[in-house]
Motif scaffolding. Sequence first.
Motif, PDB file in Angstrom:
ATOM      1  N   GLU A  38      49.444  -9.632  39.954  1.00 26.56           N
ATOM      2  CA  GLU A  38      50.292  -8.474  39.721  1.00 26.56           C
ATOM      3  C   GLU A  38      51.301  -8.732  38.613  1.00 26.56           C
ATOM      4  O   GLU A  38      51.481  -9.861  38.153  1.00 26.56           O
ATOM      5  CB  GLU A  38      51.014  -8.106  41.017  1.00 26.56           C
ATOM      6  N   SER A  39      51.971  -7.658  38.233  1.00 27.93           N
ATOM      7  CA  SER A  39      53.005  -7.737  37.221  1.00 27.93           C
ATOM      8  C   SER A  39      54.047  -8.786  37.614  1.00 27.93           C
ATOM      9  O   SER A  39      54.492  -8.818  38.758  1.00 27.93           O
ATOM     10  CB  SER A  39      53.657  -6.361  37.098  1.00 27.93           C
ATOM     11  N   HIS A 200      45.006  -7.327  35.047  1.00 31.19           N
ATOM     12  CA  HIS A 200      45.385  -7.062  36.432  1.00 31.19           C
ATOM     13  C   HIS A 200      44.264  -6.319  37.141  1.00 31.19           C
ATOM     14  O   HIS A 200      44.394  -5.931  38.300  1.00 31.19           O
ATOM     15  CB  HIS A 200      46.709  -6.277  36.489  1.00 31.19           C
ATOM     16  N   ASP A 201      43.128  -6.135  36.428  1.00 32.93           N
ATOM     17  CA  ASP A 201      42.019  -5.373  36.991  1.00 32.93           C
ATOM     18  C   ASP A 201      40.922  -6.333  37.447  1.00 32.93           C
ATOM     19  O   ASP A 201      40.186  -6.904  36.640  1.00 32.93           O
ATOM     20  CB  ASP A 201      41.488  -4.410  35.934  1.00 32.93           C
ATOM     21  N   ILE A 202      40.813  -6.505  38.741  1.00 34.01           N
ATOM     22  CA  ILE A 202      39.897  -7.510  39.278  1.00 34.01           C
ATOM     23  C   ILE A 202      38.442  -7.167  38.976  1.00 34.01           C
ATOM     24  O   ILE A 202      37.618  -8.055  38.743  1.00 34.01           O
ATOM     25  CB  ILE A 202      40.152  -7.706  40.799  1.00 34.01           C
ATOM     26  N   ALA A 203      38.118  -5.881  38.921  1.00 38.03           N
ATOM     27  CA  ALA A 203      36.729  -5.500  38.640  1.00 38.03           C
ATOM     28  C   ALA A 203      36.376  -5.799  37.188  1.00 38.03           C
ATOM     29  O   ALA A 203      35.299  -6.311  36.888  1.00 38.03           O
ATOM     30  CB  ALA A 203      36.515  -4.016  38.950  1.00 38.03           C
ATOM     31  N   LEU A 204      37.311  -5.500  36.304  1.00 38.07           N
ATOM     32  CA  LEU A 204      37.101  -5.799  34.890  1.00 38.07           C
ATOM     33  C   LEU A 204      36.909  -7.296  34.698  1.00 38.07           C
ATOM     34  O   LEU A 204      36.002  -7.750  33.994  1.00 38.07           O
ATOM     35  CB  LEU A 204      38.322  -5.309  34.098  1.00 38.07           C
ATOM     36  N   ALA A 206      35.911  -9.447  36.907  1.00 33.69           N
ATOM     37  CA  ALA A 206      34.674  -9.902  37.546  1.00 33.69           C
ATOM     38  C   ALA A 206      33.463  -9.644  36.668  1.00 33.69           C
ATOM     39  O   ALA A 206      32.471 -10.363  36.736  1.00 33.69           O
ATOM     40  CB  ALA A 206      34.507  -9.216  38.900  1.00 33.69           C
ATOM     41  N   ASN A 207      33.551  -8.610  35.846  1.00 31.00           N
ATOM     42  CA  ASN A 207      32.418  -8.281  34.994  1.00 31.00           C
ATOM     43  C   ASN A 207      32.315  -9.168  33.757  1.00 31.00           C
ATOM     44  O   ASN A 207      31.336  -9.100  33.034  1.00 31.00           O
ATOM     45  CB  ASN A 207      32.496  -6.816  34.566  1.00 31.00           C
ATOM     46  N   LEU A 241      43.942  -7.631  47.154  1.00 36.74           N
ATOM     47  CA  LEU A 241      43.648  -7.100  45.819  1.00 36.74           C
ATOM     48  C   LEU A 241      42.272  -6.441  45.783  1.00 36.74           C
ATOM     49  O   LEU A 241      42.085  -5.364  45.227  1.00 36.74           O
ATOM     50  CB  LEU A 241      43.689  -8.211  44.769  1.00 36.74           C
ATOM     51  N   LEU A 242      41.297  -7.103  46.409  1.00 34.92           N
ATOM     52  CA  LEU A 242      39.944  -6.545  46.446  1.00 34.92           C
ATOM     53  C   LEU A 242      39.937  -5.235  47.228  1.00 34.92           C
ATOM     54  O   LEU A 242      39.295  -4.269  46.842  1.00 34.92           O
ATOM     55  CB  LEU A 242      38.974  -7.546  47.087  1.00 34.92           C
ATOM     56  N   ALA A 244      42.332  -3.132  47.550  1.00 37.41           N
ATOM     57  CA  ALA A 244      43.050  -2.054  46.866  1.00 37.41           C
ATOM     58  C   ALA A 244      42.297  -1.544  45.649  1.00 37.41           C
ATOM     59  O   ALA A 244      42.677  -0.555  45.047  1.00 37.41           O
ATOM     60  CB  ALA A 244      44.439  -2.539  46.439  1.00 37.41           C
ATOM     61  N   HIS A 245      41.215  -2.228  45.280  1.00 38.48           N
ATOM     62  CA  HIS A 245      40.449  -1.748  44.125  1.00 38.48           C
ATOM     63  C   HIS A 245      39.784  -0.420  44.468  1.00 38.48           C
ATOM     64  O   HIS A 245      39.139  -0.288  45.506  1.00 38.48           O
ATOM     65  CB  HIS A 245      39.386  -2.759  43.722  1.00 38.48           C
ATOM     66  N   LEU A 246      39.966   0.557  43.594  1.00 35.88           N
ATOM     67  CA  LEU A 246      39.381   1.872  43.839  1.00 35.88           C
ATOM     68  C   LEU A 246      38.123   2.019  43.004  1.00 35.88           C
ATOM     69  O   LEU A 246      38.172   2.238  41.812  1.00 35.88           O
ATOM     70  CB  LEU A 246      40.383   2.961  43.473  1.00 35.88           C
TER      71      LEU A 246
ATOM     72  N   ASP B 180      50.795  -1.674  39.546  1.00 33.57           N
ATOM     73  CA  ASP B 180      49.895  -2.690  40.095  1.00 33.57           C
ATOM     74  C   ASP B 180      48.997  -2.063  41.154  1.00 33.57           C
ATOM     75  O   ASP B 180      49.384  -1.107  41.820  1.00 33.57           O
ATOM     76  CB  ASP B 180      50.717  -3.794  40.758  1.00 33.57           C
ATOM     77  N   VAL B 181      47.821  -2.668  41.330  1.00 36.37           N
ATOM     78  CA  VAL B 181      46.844  -2.057  42.247  1.00 36.37           C
ATOM     79  C   VAL B 181      47.381  -1.832  43.649  1.00 36.37           C
ATOM     80  O   VAL B 181      47.123  -0.795  44.266  1.00 36.37           O
ATOM     81  CB  VAL B 181      45.529  -2.863  42.330  1.00 36.37           C
ATOM     82  N   LEU B 182      48.140  -2.809  44.161  1.00 36.42           N
ATOM     83  CA  LEU B 182      48.623  -2.654  45.543  1.00 36.42           C
ATOM     84  C   LEU B 182      49.654  -1.526  45.619  1.00 36.42           C
ATOM     85  O   LEU B 182      49.654  -0.731  46.558  1.00 36.42           O
ATOM     86  CB  LEU B 182      49.223  -3.963  46.053  1.00 36.42           C
ATOM     87  N   ALA B 185      47.866   1.887  45.245  1.00 34.28           N
ATOM     88  CA  ALA B 185      47.241   2.329  46.495  1.00 34.28           C
ATOM     89  C   ALA B 185      48.289   2.954  47.415  1.00 34.28           C
ATOM     90  O   ALA B 185      48.047   3.986  48.053  1.00 34.28           O
ATOM     91  CB  ALA B 185      46.544   1.160  47.183  1.00 34.28           C
ATOM     92  N   GLY B 210      38.483   5.828  39.496  1.00 34.37           N
ATOM     93  CA  GLY B 210      38.619   5.275  40.844  1.00 34.37           C
ATOM     94  C   GLY B 210      39.744   5.978  41.594  1.00 34.37           C
ATOM     95  O   GLY B 210      39.587   6.393  42.752  1.00 34.37           O
ATOM     96  N   PRO B 253      34.933   0.024  35.362  1.00 33.56           N
ATOM     97  CA  PRO B 253      34.493  -1.268  35.883  1.00 33.56           C
ATOM     98  C   PRO B 253      34.323  -1.237  37.397  1.00 33.56           C
ATOM     99  O   PRO B 253      35.171  -0.717  38.106  1.00 33.56           O
ATOM    100  CB  PRO B 253      35.601  -2.235  35.472  1.00 33.56           C
ATOM    101  N   GLU B 254      33.213  -1.781  37.860  1.00 32.85           N
ATOM    102  CA  GLU B 254      32.939  -1.852  39.294  1.00 32.85           C
ATOM    103  C   GLU B 254      32.910  -3.311  39.717  1.00 32.85           C
ATOM    104  O   GLU B 254      32.487  -4.175  38.949  1.00 32.85           O
ATOM    105  CB  GLU B 254      31.579  -1.220  39.608  1.00 32.85           C
ATOM    106  N   LEU B 255      33.309  -3.560  40.949  1.00 27.12           N
ATOM    107  CA  LEU B 255      33.158  -4.903  41.485  1.00 27.12           C
ATOM    108  C   LEU B 255      31.684  -5.161  41.705  1.00 27.12           C
ATOM    109  O   LEU B 255      30.976  -4.313  42.208  1.00 27.12           O
ATOM    110  CB  LEU B 255      33.880  -5.007  42.828  1.00 27.12           C
TER     111      LEU B 255
END
Lengths: 256, 263
Positions: A38-39, A200-204, A206-207, A241-242, A244-246, B180-182, B185, B210, B253-255
């Motif tokens: 996070e920030s 801060h983007d976990i999906a980005l 991961a790719n 974090l995972l 909260a990913h949308l 931030d993501v949290l 949400a 998303g 982007p997708e997980l």
Amino acid sequence: MPLLSIRGLGVRYGNNVQALDGVDLDLGAGERLAIIGESGSGKSTLARAVAALLPPTATLQGKVTWPELGRVARNGRDIGFVFQDPASSLDPVISVGDQVAEVAHVNLDMAWPAARRLAGELLDRVRLPEPALLASAYPHQLSGGQKQRVAIAAAIAAGPRLLIADEATSALDTIVQAEIVALIRRLVDEDGMALLFVSHDIALAANLADRIAVFRHGRMVELAATGDLIAAPVSDYTRALLGAHLGLGAALGAGA
Amino acid sequence: MSAPLLGVEGLSKRFSRGGKNFAALDGVGFSIAAGETLALVGPSGSGKSTVARILLRLVEADAGSVHFQGQDLLALRGPALRAVRAKLQMVFQDPQAAFNPRATVARLLDDPLRIHGVVDRSERPKAIAALLARVGLSAELAGRAVHEISGGQRQRVAIARALATRPSLIVLDEAVSALDVLVRADILRLLAELQREQGIAYLFISHDLGAVRAIAHRIAIMDGGRIVEQGAARAVIAAPVSATGKALVAATPELPVSKETVS
Ligand SMILES: Nc1ncnc2c1ncn2[C@@H]1O[C@H](COP(=O)(O)OP(=O)(O)OP(=O)(O)O)[C@@H](O)[C@H]1O
Ligand SMILES: Nc1ncnc2c1ncn2[C@@H]1O[C@H](COP(=O)(O)OP(=O)(O)OP(=O)(O)O)[C@@H](O)[C@H]1O
Ligand SMILES: [Mg+2]
Ligand SMILES: [Mg+2]
């Protein structure tokens, strides 16, 4: 022998902010590592510590070494750095072609005509539209995505071993972001560069990355291969974090 | 069917830039029912914020009409406009930029209460505490300056400020994009809860599909100043028809679902 070795790294700003604490990390040649969190978690501080770009107010504990180089890495020559805001890394009064050429001129001791030729090739490689024409354009005449392409061309001009991208796509819209990520992936592959991708983007992350390091409050709370971290996160924080990913898939982000 | 809360038709706007005159909006139309969330998505420069600015009367449209609660919004002036503005609020991406950083949280919330005469002066401190509680902030934050609170807290204050006048529609322009993501949400959950309880409608402007999928009932996709696709949010995201819709979905982007899918 790793390209980059970080041991017990701590960074303190002024007297009170401990931005990083006790970080141990290795990066292999050609490896792609993502830093997420996070920030304020210390991601940019880590990136700047690696590139020796910390402000003079920062004090450093621990060690950053370059076993494979056998010497201290030089920013510009051995490390290419791409920032979130391309406007801040580009000089508004120098043409974009000359800015790219200057990196080669300064770091590779290349004469200006050769450096300009190389810049033309690089602007083509980062797929700037009409590179021959836009080489003489100034930053304000380019879109955000085009400016970021120029910043990337400048970052790789000297053929660095490590490319650091600190939120390099965060200011861009989704479509342009995907284009820049694809560009980074291609360049890293083609040149065999290692990549430190801060996001801060976990999906980005991961790719793009082979491994992901998760930071929180200046500490590395988890470091794992991308597939393992997504499939079986160890820390509660990574799990949050995972969660909260949308995403767009039915299985992900569902429950709304 | 009864008239929608908001009905937008044929909205057009030209700007000039570098001596060239171009259409930022070209015949944009959509509607929002009471208590509904419509997402407006599209690439940078597609015209989303221009739509928002016209609704808020910060920019004049060249052509088209906007009906809000049965009134011709673009024709309203003076006190009539002010009365409608109380019901149509806005939250921006960066509340820090929109607020005076030295103003206290209490002051920010007191302004709309005072200007729109929502409650008597003696009742205002209580109303401010209630608004803070409404967005999940402690009353103790009231005395802090805007620069002394976090980004997520600032966005909650911006929402509390928008809620002060009991609006029926809130325009959210990239309101969660910088969070931030949290925290994001949390804010999305808060918005959904406020909608359930108070029947507020949202125009949710974003290029984050998303977030859109999580909060919106319907979606309108913009490109080059036009709406190129419109429909139920989840259906459109699952199977976009327009080239822009397809590009947006493909770019999100997708997980990786499992190791097998990581190439
Ligand atoms: N130049 C500085 N002087 C003092 N404190 C700083 C400075 N730069 C960063 N910090 C502080 O150090 C901590 C870590 O900041 P850093 O910029 O590394 O975080 P980050 O993870 O990159 O956050 P973001 O996602 O917002 O970019 C924060 O508490 C920040 O406020
Ligand atoms: N006041 C203005 N003068 C000239 N051009 C403008 C003005 N406001 C907006 N534009 C232009 O109109 C187009 C639409 O802008 P708008 O801000 O509505 O886009 P957006 O979809 O909100 O983009 P973003 O996702 O980047 O916020 C853009 O090309 C923009 O540069
Ligand atoms: Mg940072
Ligand atoms: Mg906008």
